[in-house]
Enzyme design. Structure first.
Site, PDB file in Angstrom:
ATOM      1  CE1 TYR A   1     -16.681  10.590 -15.803  1.00 62.11           C
ATOM      2  CE2 TYR A   1     -16.672  10.026 -13.476  1.00 62.11           C
ATOM      3  CZ  TYR A   1     -16.755   9.645 -14.800  1.00 62.11           C
ATOM      4  OH  TYR A   1     -16.909   8.332 -15.106  1.00 62.11           O
TER       5      TYR A   1
ATOM      6  CG  ASP B   1     -10.098  15.273 -14.388  1.00 62.10           C
ATOM      7  OD1 ASP B   1      -9.396  14.876 -15.348  1.00 62.10           O
ATOM      8  OD2 ASP B   1     -11.035  14.607 -13.921  1.00 62.10           O
TER       9      ASP B   1
ATOM     10  NE  ARG C   1      -3.276  -0.280   2.937  1.00 61.51           N
ATOM     11  CZ  ARG C   1      -2.716  -0.187   4.156  1.00 61.51           C
ATOM     12  NH1 ARG C   1      -2.154   0.951   4.525  1.00 61.51           N
ATOM     13  NH2 ARG C   1      -2.727  -1.211   4.973  1.00 61.51           N
TER      14      ARG C   1
ATOM     15  CE  LYS D   1     -12.432   7.472 -18.622  1.00 66.04           C
ATOM     16  NZ  LYS D   1     -12.898   8.685 -17.980  1.00 66.04           N
TER      17      LYS D   1
HETATM   18  C1  LIG Z   1     -13.459   8.893 -16.658  1.00 65.06           C
HETATM   19  C2  LIG Z   1     -13.210  10.171 -15.975  1.00 65.06           C
HETATM   20  C3  LIG Z   1     -13.079  10.233 -14.590  1.00 65.06           C
HETATM   21  C4  LIG Z   1     -13.249   9.011 -13.714  1.00 65.06           C
HETATM   22  O1  LIG Z   1     -12.200   8.150 -13.946  1.00 65.06           O
HETATM   23  P1  LIG Z   1     -12.314   6.550 -13.661  1.00 65.06           P
HETATM   24  O2  LIG Z   1     -10.972   6.063 -14.068  1.00 65.06           O
HETATM   25  O3  LIG Z   1     -13.421   6.047 -14.520  1.00 65.06           O
HETATM   26  O4  LIG Z   1     -12.607   6.403 -12.226  1.00 65.06           O
HETATM   27  C5  LIG Z   1     -12.789  11.466 -14.021  1.00 65.06           C
HETATM   28  N1  LIG Z   1     -12.636  12.565 -14.761  1.00 65.06           N
HETATM   29  C6  LIG Z   1     -12.776  12.535 -16.107  1.00 65.06           C
HETATM   30  C7  LIG Z   1     -12.607  13.795 -16.866  1.00 65.06           C
HETATM   31  C8  LIG Z   1     -13.063  11.353 -16.755  1.00 65.06           C
HETATM   32  O5  LIG Z   1     -13.202  11.335 -18.086  1.00 65.06           O
END
Ligand SMILES: *Cc1c(COP(=O)(O)O)cnc(C)c1O
Length: 407
Positions: A126, A198, A73, A223
């Site tokens: 999101y 983000d 961890r 992504k």
């Molecule tokens: C997909 C996404 C998230 C969440 O990410 P996960 O890996 O699915 O938990 C957060 N912010 C954005 C902009 C996203 O496209």
């Protein structure tokens, strides 16, 4: 038996009489050398914990005289390789990995927001992030103010003396708004507020928020960073002092990335720049084709002159990315006919992978609310989000053009 020699080599059960049993050997034999190898790839350190040679080594570790791993961890060499790579890509001192993008966001918020603090976020961030603020941060007395996306004037108005963080996506989902981050940072830092971006939709290839003064950049590495629709992961990168808080938090909250996913992410990252170059090219060409098409009411792509943030996007971004959002000149059923007629993109949520994905927000992430409520978020029933993969651009263009005839 041939493996008795191995038993002696690895010095198993020293000080005990006789050979160890099959179980002891099957668990331990051959594993105890600290091998270094000349393999080009970083090994998957598929371990939960680490062993110490003797108690003196434990003491040296505890006193900070020896750097090494203790428990999964808190660290893993495979994860560290990814962390170093991402730090280099983002221009960060340090990076921490998480089990998902949501875990990155929630851990960062919990690490950096004080009790009864104040957070400012943009309205098209999101949905789960907004939900976390509404349903969970309120339990800690943290208040959240939601402002219009990409509006520094509204941001300045929303900041209070007790504001700790400002959070935005860049570009935002699904309208791909691009906030003027250098100005955002100037406004926030003047009030002692940290800026968290983000940057999932940009990836470090298209934009590095830290180089414009942001304090922290987070990603859903699920992504573009992973890039193959085969893993879930998240990351946070930033300056050493902020990251020390985040690293401490993940050690307590526990949302660490699994070593095997870290390896897939490491492998995916090696082609990030090549993939994004194709996705930038395809995204722009698809956006231009759609904008010129009579069956398309409106196209949202940051580098189109018709986009509200085109000037900022052209200044900040090295590419517009692979996501194109567009409103078809039809109703819900017409949009369904279009999506179902596309042959290359899979129908599915997510973005950034090698396979193109297409979805109608009204049928996917905003399904559980009424059409009128969707309209409040600006989500029309004929809205489509296409996340371009790395297929040949001409093939994707032809596929979309054919599907447009089916509306
Ligand atoms: C997909 C996404 C998230 C969440 O990410 P996960 O890996 O699915 O938990 C957060 N912010 C954005 C902009 C996203 O496209």
């Amino acid at each position: 038996m041939s493996d008795r020699r191995n038993t002696k080599d690895t010095n198993l059960c020293h000080g005990t009489k006789g050979d160890p049993g099959f179980s002891t050997r099957s668990v331990h034999s051959g594993e105890r050398e600290r091998q270094t190898s000349d393999s080009i790839t970083t090994p998957i350190h598929q371990t939960s914990t680490y062993w110490f040679k003797d108690s003196e080594e434990v003491r040296a570790y505890q006193e900070g005289r020896k750097e090494r791993d203790e428990y999964g961890r808190y660290g893993n060499p495979t994860l560290r390789a990814v962390e170093h790579k991402l730090s280099e890509l983002e221009g960060a001192d340090d990076t921490v990995l998480f089990a998902s993008g949501m875990c990155a966001a929630t851990t960062v918020f919990l690490a950096l927001l004080p009790k009864n603090g104040h957070l400012v976020v943009t309205s098209d961030c999101y949905r789960r992030t907004r939900q976390f603020a509404r349903e969970y941060l309120t339990k800690l007395g943290v208040e959240t103010t939601v402002i219009e996306p990409s509006n520094n004037a509204k941001l300045a108005e929303a900041l209070r003396d007790d504001t700790t963080l400002f959070f935005t996506e860049l570009p935002t989902n699904p309208y791909l708004r691009v906030m003027d981050i250098p100005e955002t940072v100037r406004i926030c830092h003047a009030r002692g507020v940290k800026v968290v971006v983000d940057s999932t939709f940009a990836s470090p290839i298209n934009y590095q928020p830290l180089s414009d003064g942001a304090d922290l950049v987070i990603h859903s590495a699920t992504k573009y960073l992973g890039g193959h629709n085969d893993l879930l992961a998240g990351s946070a990168s930033g300056k050493a002092d902020v990251m020390a808080e985040v690293r401490k938090a993940v050690g307590i909250l526990g949302g660490v990335l699994a070593p095997h996913s870290a390896y897939l992410l490491l492998r995916g990252l090696k082609t990030l720049s090549l993939r994004i170059a194709r996705q930038n090219e395809t995204g722009l060409r698809v956006a231009k084709m759609l904008e010129a098409h009579p069956k398309v009411r409106r196209v949202y792509y940051p580098l189109l002159d018709s986009h509200p943030d085109a000037a900022v996007a052209k200044r900040l971004l090295r590419g517009g990315g692979g996501v194109v959002t567009f409103d078809l000149d039809t109703d819900f059923d017409g949009a369904v006919r279009f999506v179902d007629a596309c042959k290359i993109p899979y129908i599915g949520p997510s973005l950034g992978g090698v396979e193109s994905l297409i979805e109608m927000p009204a049928l996917m992430s905003y399904w559980d609310i009424t059409s009128a409520q969707r309209a409040e978020f600006g989500i029309s029933d004929s809205l489509v989000r296409l996340a371009c993969g790395i297929e040949d651009t001409d093939d994707l263009l032809a596929d979309l053009q054919n599907a447009l005839t089916q509306i």
